[in-house]
Design an enzyme around this catalytic site. Structure first.
Site, PDB file in Angstrom:
ATOM      1  N   LYS A 159      -7.154  -2.789   7.537  1.00  0.00           N
ATOM      2  CA  LYS A 159      -7.889  -2.879   6.265  1.00  0.00           C
ATOM      3  C   LYS A 159      -8.779  -4.120   6.205  1.00  0.00           C
ATOM      4  CE  LYS A 159      -4.132  -0.654   3.697  1.00  0.00           C
ATOM      5  NZ  LYS A 159      -4.482   0.735   3.437  1.00  0.00           N
TER       6      LYS A 159
ATOM      7  N   CYS B 237      -0.060   7.321  -2.093  1.00  0.00           N
ATOM      8  CA  CYS B 237       1.279   6.767  -1.772  1.00  0.00           C
ATOM      9  C   CYS B 237       1.837   5.967  -2.937  1.00  0.00           C
ATOM     10  CB  CYS B 237       1.260   5.912  -0.511  1.00  0.00           C
ATOM     11  SG  CYS B 237       0.756   6.809   0.946  1.00  0.00           S
TER      12      CYS B 237
ATOM     13  N   GLN C 271      -3.879  -5.044   0.081  1.00  0.00           N
ATOM     14  CA  GLN C 271      -5.179  -4.887  -0.584  1.00  0.00           C
ATOM     15  C   GLN C 271      -5.753  -6.227  -1.025  1.00  0.00           C
ATOM     16  OE1 GLN C 271      -6.815  -2.179  -0.564  1.00  0.00           O
ATOM     17  NE2 GLN C 271      -5.243  -0.667  -0.093  1.00  0.00           N
TER      18      GLN C 271
ATOM     19  N   ASP D 171       3.424  -7.571  -0.982  1.00  0.00           N
ATOM     20  CA  ASP D 171       2.594  -6.650  -0.203  1.00  0.00           C
ATOM     21  C   ASP D 171       1.139  -7.031  -0.506  1.00  0.00           C
ATOM     22  OD1 ASP D 171       1.012  -4.600   0.689  1.00  0.00           O
ATOM     23  OD2 ASP D 171       2.162  -2.993  -0.273  1.00  0.00           O
TER      24      ASP D 171
ATOM     25  N   HIS E 137       2.902   0.681  -3.770  1.00  0.00           N
ATOM     26  CA  HIS E 137       2.726   1.637  -2.672  1.00  0.00           C
ATOM     27  C   HIS E 137       4.124   1.983  -2.161  1.00  0.00           C
ATOM     28  CE1 HIS E 137       1.650   2.989   1.396  1.00  0.00           C
ATOM     29  NE2 HIS E 137       0.402   3.075   1.007  1.00  0.00           N
TER      30      HIS E 137
HETATM   31  C1  LIG Z   1      -0.866  -1.742  -1.141  1.00  0.00           C
HETATM   32  C2  LIG Z   1      -0.585  -1.090   0.172  1.00  0.00           C
HETATM   33  N1  LIG Z   1       0.596  -1.293   0.764  1.00  0.00           N
HETATM   34  C3  LIG Z   1       0.901  -0.745   1.944  1.00  0.00           C
HETATM   35  C4  LIG Z   1       0.022   0.066   2.609  1.00  0.00           C
HETATM   36  C5  LIG Z   1       0.418   0.651   3.919  1.00  0.00           C
HETATM   37  O1  LIG Z   1      -0.395   0.144   4.950  1.00  0.00           O
HETATM   38  P1  LIG Z   1      -0.064   0.527   6.467  1.00  0.00           P
HETATM   39  O2  LIG Z   1      -0.109   2.021   6.515  1.00  0.00           O
HETATM   40  O3  LIG Z   1      -1.147  -0.122   7.248  1.00  0.00           O
HETATM   41  O4  LIG Z   1       1.282  -0.019   6.763  1.00  0.00           O
HETATM   42  C6  LIG Z   1      -1.215   0.328   2.031  1.00  0.00           C
HETATM   43  C7  LIG Z   1      -2.167   1.241   2.708  1.00  0.00           C
HETATM   44  O5  LIG Z   1      -2.640   2.203   2.164  1.00  0.00           O
HETATM   45  C8  LIG Z   1      -1.524  -0.267   0.784  1.00  0.00           C
HETATM   46  O6  LIG Z   1      -2.692  -0.035   0.193  1.00  0.00           O
END
Ligand SMILES: Cc1ncc(COP(=O)(O)O)c(C=O)c1O
Length: 412
Positions: free
Chosen positions: A231, A370, A208, A205, A127
């Protein structure tokens, strides 16, 4: 309910008021939980009660209400600690979301620890939240930036690691535990072992992963791991970062202001203890409290049961979409992926797919998710994506498939 019990999504669904509201006169089929999850009454009620009975700023007052608010906030920190099995509360920092958690590491660790001759490594699946900060900090510090590629099924290619190691001193490896676009479950333990062999830190990260499966930072052996509240059935505006104490202690603060200081004079400022050194300003403490309530809810259902439920739904979706030769699905085979299925309908832009599905009450995401470098690797602009959570039911997949037949009819 024991954590081994299979979950009953039809019953759990009743905890989520959103499903009482039809969309375009149709029942809501919410297949976008990877983007954000819906909220159960238990979380909404907990936050309302906090505001109604225990609200005052935290860590500041000596009066009863402020102490109760502080206890609520710190109680949520303990829930996060237990959820990811962090060794201590000092190593659990509340952030605004996972993006801020990852930026905290990239700035506060990266700026002081990367330089010419060093290498920052991410994956092609990342992401942007775990890609762009490292790319940019590498540029600012003169470090190399390298990307671990994927194979055609969307899994990491370990055969490229030696070449990456030759680019310089690998100092940081940043990877997601589960890909938000393909659902790939990355072998973080293997990657962590490689990172540590190189003398690098491992940054994960887990946006998910934490809501959907058991994640244990000590078992994984990672140095930093972040996730985001919205999430995991929690409110927006909260997230958490686990960081290994020795690293956090050596790092400079990320943001500065109130709360994160010990003593300020015109000449000098000293920093507060962990974790407060990294929590400048009034934190989103009601949201953190709501995250705590969400953790209670999700662990009450059972993370093993949630994982099993979502894998069954992903397998069913792949089977159903596999019967339609005008649909392409992306990512690993069933069993090697989480509850996320990205797909495209031949000759139809995913935005059009999502719009027609919406008219049937089916909410899917249509986007690059993203993950633009991943889209480039796949040779596409975007996908439609169905993703599941503990309240997802097979009937929603039926409605998805029926909606896709409508897409085919309209554009066929
Ligand atoms: C794997 C991953 N990393 C980071 C994010 C970013 O999350 P946030 O917008 O809550 O910081 C997301 C959200 O779509 C994600 O799926």
């Amino acid at each position: 309910m024991s954590s081994r019990t299979r979950l009953d999504a039809h019953t759990l669904r009743r905890d989520f008021p959103i499903f009482e509201h039809p969309v375009h006169g149709k029942p809501l089929s919410y297949l976008d939980s990877a983007s954000s999850s819906q909220k159960p009454r238990q979380v909404l009620d907990a936050m309302r009660e906090f505001y109604e009975t225990s609200y005052a700023n935290v860590h500041r007052g000596v009066y009863d209400l402020a102490e109760r608010a502080t206890a609520g906030y710190e109680g949520a920190r303990e829930k996060v600690r237990a959820l990811i099995n962090a060794p201590s509360l000092a190593e659990v920092i509340f952030t605004r979301n996972v993006t801020q958690a990852l930026n905290l590491v990239a700035y506060a660790w990266g700026l002081d620890n990367l330089g010419p001759g060093d290498v920052a490594v991410v994956t092609e699946l990342e992401h942007h939240a775990n890609f762009v900060p490292w790319q940019q900090i590498a540029k600012r510090t003169g470090a190399e930036f390298r990307v671990i590629g994927i194979d055609d099924s969307g899994e990491l290619r370990f055969d490229g690691l030696d070449e990456i190691a030759q680019a310089g001193n690998v100092k940081v490896v940043a990877a997601s535990l589960v890909s938000n676009t393909l659902g790939t479950i990355n072998p973080i333990d293997r990657l962590t072992a490689w990172a540590h062999e190189q003398g690098a830190i491992m940054v994960v990260d887990a946006a998910q992963a934490v809501p959907h499966r058991r994640v244990d930072v000590q078992a994984l052996g990672v140095d930093f791991l972040g996730f985001t509240s919205h999430k995991i059935c929690g409110p927006t505006g909260a997230g958490a970062l686990y960081g290994r104490r020795e690293l956090l202690e050596r790092m400079s603060p990320f943001e500065m202001g109130g709360e994160m200081i010990r003593k300020v004079s015109i000449e000098e400022t000293t920093w507060n203890d962990l974790p407060y050194k990294f929590e400048a300003g009034t934190p989103a403490f009601v949201e953190a409290y709501g995250l705590g309530a969400a953790i209670d809810y999700v662990t009450g259902v059972g993370l093993e049961a949630i994982e099993e439920h979502e894998q069954a739904l992903a397998t069913l979706t792949l089977e159903r979409l596999g019967e339609l030769d005008w649909i392409t699905t992306y990512g690993p085979p069933p069993g090697r992926r989480a509850g996320i299925v990205s797909f495209n309908v031949d000759g139809v832009h995913p935005h059009d797919v999502a719009q027609i599905l919406d008219s049937e009450g089916v909410a899917v995401r249509a986007s690059h998710h993203c993950t633009q470098p991943l889209m480039r690797r796949l040779g596409i602009q975007a996908t439609a994506r169905a993703s599941f959570y503990l309240y997802s039911i097979p009937e929603e997949i039926d409605r998805l498939v029926a909606g896709l037949h409508r897409v085919r009819k309209v554009f066929g």
